[in-house]
Design an enzyme around this catalytic site. Structure first.
Site, mmCIF file in Angstrom:
data_model
loop_
_atom_site.group_PDB
_atom_site.id
_atom_site.type_symbol
_atom_site.label_atom_id
_atom_site.label_comp_id
_atom_site.label_asym_id
_atom_site.label_seq_id
_atom_site.Cartn_x
_atom_site.Cartn_y
_atom_site.Cartn_z
ATOM 1 C CG ASP A 36 42.592 22.844 66.380
ATOM 2 O OD1 ASP A 36 42.331 23.667 67.295
ATOM 3 O OD2 ASP A 36 41.623 21.847 66.158
ATOM 4 C CG HIS A 239 54.520 51.554 70.087
ATOM 5 N ND1 HIS A 239 55.786 51.150 69.478
ATOM 6 C CD2 HIS A 239 54.328 52.790 69.107
ATOM 7 C CE1 HIS A 239 56.250 51.849 68.686
ATOM 8 N NE2 HIS A 239 55.277 52.878 68.297
ATOM 9 C CG ASP A 256 47.672 55.610 66.303
ATOM 10 O OD1 ASP A 256 47.487 55.476 65.342
ATOM 11 O OD2 ASP A 256 48.997 55.923 66.710
ATOM 12 C CG ASP A 267 48.872 55.477 61.357
ATOM 13 O OD1 ASP A 267 48.270 55.585 62.385
ATOM 14 O OD2 ASP A 267 49.854 55.353 61.102
ATOM 15 C CG HIS A 357 55.327 52.061 60.547
ATOM 16 N ND1 HIS A 357 55.968 51.796 61.556
ATOM 17 C CD2 HIS A 357 54.178 52.782 60.793
ATOM 18 C CE1 HIS A 357 55.504 52.598 62.607
ATOM 19 N NE2 HIS A 357 54.299 52.970 62.239
ATOM 20 N NE ARG A 401 50.460 59.305 67.444
ATOM 21 C CZ ARG A 401 50.553 58.499 68.674
ATOM 22 N NH1 ARG A 401 51.311 59.057 69.615
ATOM 23 N NH2 ARG A 401 49.981 57.397 68.836
ATOM 24 C CD GLU A 403 49.027 58.592 62.680
ATOM 25 O OE1 GLU A 403 48.539 58.094 63.487
ATOM 26 O OE2 GLU A 403 50.078 58.177 62.093
HETATM 27 N N1 GLY Z 1 50.042 53.604 64.591
HETATM 28 C C1 GLY Z 1 51.422 53.607 64.100
HETATM 29 C C2 GLY Z 1 51.762 55.126 63.800
HETATM 30 O O1 GLY Z 1 51.295 56.148 63.889
HETATM 31 O O2 GLY Z 1 52.909 55.148 63.300
HETATM 32 MN MN MN Z 2 49.213 56.182 64.289
HETATM 33 MN MN MN Z 3 51.228 56.467 62.047
#
Ligand code: GLY
Ligand code: MN
Ligand code: MN
Length: 436
Positions: A36, A239, A256, A267, A357, A401, A403
């Site tokens: 529950d 991921h 990320d 993001d 996304h 990365r 972003e």
């Molecule tokens: N955090 C997912 C992406 O960067 O697309």
């Molecule tokens: Mn991302």
């Molecule tokens: Mn992204």
């Protein structure tokens, strides 16, 4: 414009696009985690975009026409349940507060829908998204069909309401951009805190906790997606979500992470040295990705097409891979044969909005679509070098990365996540203070 008016106008715009017919848009179900105990509730983005209503067990019914009518079905007030679970608006108060034409108890949905659907030409519905809802819709349609001998016509078409809504959601209004700007600021503050708190010997989860702390203390409801806190080789797992490894001296940390604020996602990815100082090799690769990102951001402007930022980033990265001896041949060959894909295997961005996304087509009529003011997207080139025979060992396990979140403006774009440091000098200066 008051909040209610924004949602009313969205419903009118949708009704206008429908032309005629009836749309049924349910919110998301509550989901059990075990027995529950439930996952934290998150409304359906389409439903919330049109209503501003956050409770579960609610459905919007929209009748196109002149005038259009919007009807909410929601939970009734229930003192006993409210003692255990908290406040419910109930139909009467929801109708007034959220500006619906009518509101009814959710328990009446199956009884009322066949009546509302009678003589409507089309049912606009998210067919295929949820088998329980599909079965209910078939039930309503069959109930209407049973009445054809009394002269009532059943809808002759089922149309996907998402096709209309995706186009509306793709171009953000000023209120949405303001929320996304704030989500970007809060998430940038979380990345700054992470840079200040990371150091050799701490664990990825300790840094993840710092991100969460910053999200929640500024009022963001949740992470917009599972945070990736990936030290060293883990950064080459696109991921990675285990976030349980110790951070090691001399390695990079890729984070990320972005918050969700009032239904809108940030993001952001930043990559920085665990010990606060980039090595020469790390700096070379980092500055290559940063240069690719700068060129991609430069290409986010009205009139350019969706793929131009990606193409710009690819050119910079491919040339860099050749210069570092990672790829071989001319730039045209590397791009043509896609040999860069060993080190850069994802696209440079995606639409961003209520969903991380976000919705919206990337191509129309076979062509990349043109960027226009109000569209929001990420710009996220990277470089991931796994151990391989054709790669010099000093590059191995380098995952980077960078972003950012951007919204297209009349003159180019605004970087919503700009407060998160990303030059080598800015990151090293911040980490030096943080480690002092
Ligand atoms: N955090 C997912 C992406 O960067 O697309
Ligand atoms: Mn991302
Ligand atoms: Mn992204």
């Amino acid at each position: 414009m008051s909040n209610i008016k924004v949602y009313q106008q969205r419903r009118l715009r949708l009704a206008d696009k429908m032309g005629a017919g009836l749309a049924v848009i349910p919110t998301a179900p509550e989901r059990a985690r075990n027995r529950d105990s439930h996952y934290p509730y998150r409304f359906d983005s389409y439903f919330h975009y049109l209503t501003g209503f956050s409770e579960p067990e609610a459905v919007l019914v929209l009748l196109a026409g002149n005038p259009a009518r919007s009807i909410l079905f929601c939970r009734e007030k229930n003192l006993e349940r409210e003692i255990w679970e908290g406040f419910r608006h109930g139909p009467e108060s929801a109708k007034e507060i959220f500006g619906f034409d009518e509101a009814h108890p959710i328990a009446q949905l199956d009884e009322m829908l066949p009546k509302l659907l009678a003589d409507q030409p089309s049912l606009f519905f998210h067919l295929g998204a949820d088998s329980t809802w599909d079965a209910r819709a078939v039930g309503w349609l069959n109930s209407v069909r049973e009445q054809v001998r009394s002269g009532i016509a059943a809808p002759g078409a089922i149309q996907d309401v998402r096709a209309l809504l995706d186009e509306m959601r793709l171009v953000k209004d000023a209120g949405e951009i303001a929320t996304m700007r704030r989500a970007g600021e809060i998430s940038a503050a979380a990345h700054i805190r992470a840079m200040q708190q990371a150091r050799p010997g701490r664990h990825e989860f300790e840094v993840e906790a710092e991100l969460l702390h910053e999200f929640r203390r500024h009022g963001a409801q949740a992470p917009a997606y599972t945070s990736i806190v990936a030290g060293g080789a883990n950064a080459c797992v696109l991921h990675y979500v285990f976030n349980d490894a110790p951070l090691k001296n001399g390695e990079l940390l890729l984070i990320d992470a972005g918050c969700e604020l009032d239904g809108y996602a940030a993001d952001i990815t930043r990559t920085f040295p665990v010990n606060g100082k980039f090595s020469a090799v790390q700096k070379d690769i980092y500055e290559l990705v940063l240069a690719a990102q700068a060129d991609a951001v430069f290409h986010v402007k009205p009139g350019n097409h969706w793929n131009q930022p990606h193409e710009a980033a690819l050119k910079v990265l491919a040339q860099g891979f050749i210069d570092f001896g990672l790829c071989h041949g001319s730039i045209d060959e590397v791009l043509e044969k896609e040999s860069y894909r060993q080190f850069y295997m994802h696209r440079t961005g995606h639409w961003l909005g209520m969903d991380v996304h976000d919705v919206g087509e990337y191509k129309r009529g076979g062509e990349w679509r043109t960027l226009q003011p109000g569209m929001a997207l990420t710009v996220e080139p990277g470089c991931y070098i796994r151990p391989a025979e054709n790669v010099p060992a000093h590059f191995w396990n380098t995952g980077i990365r960078i972003e950012d979140d951007v919204v297209v403006t009349e003159g180019g774009c605004e970087v919503l996540s700009r407060a998160a440091p990303k030059t080598v000098a800015d990151i090293e200066a911040l980490m030096e203070q943080g480690h002092a």
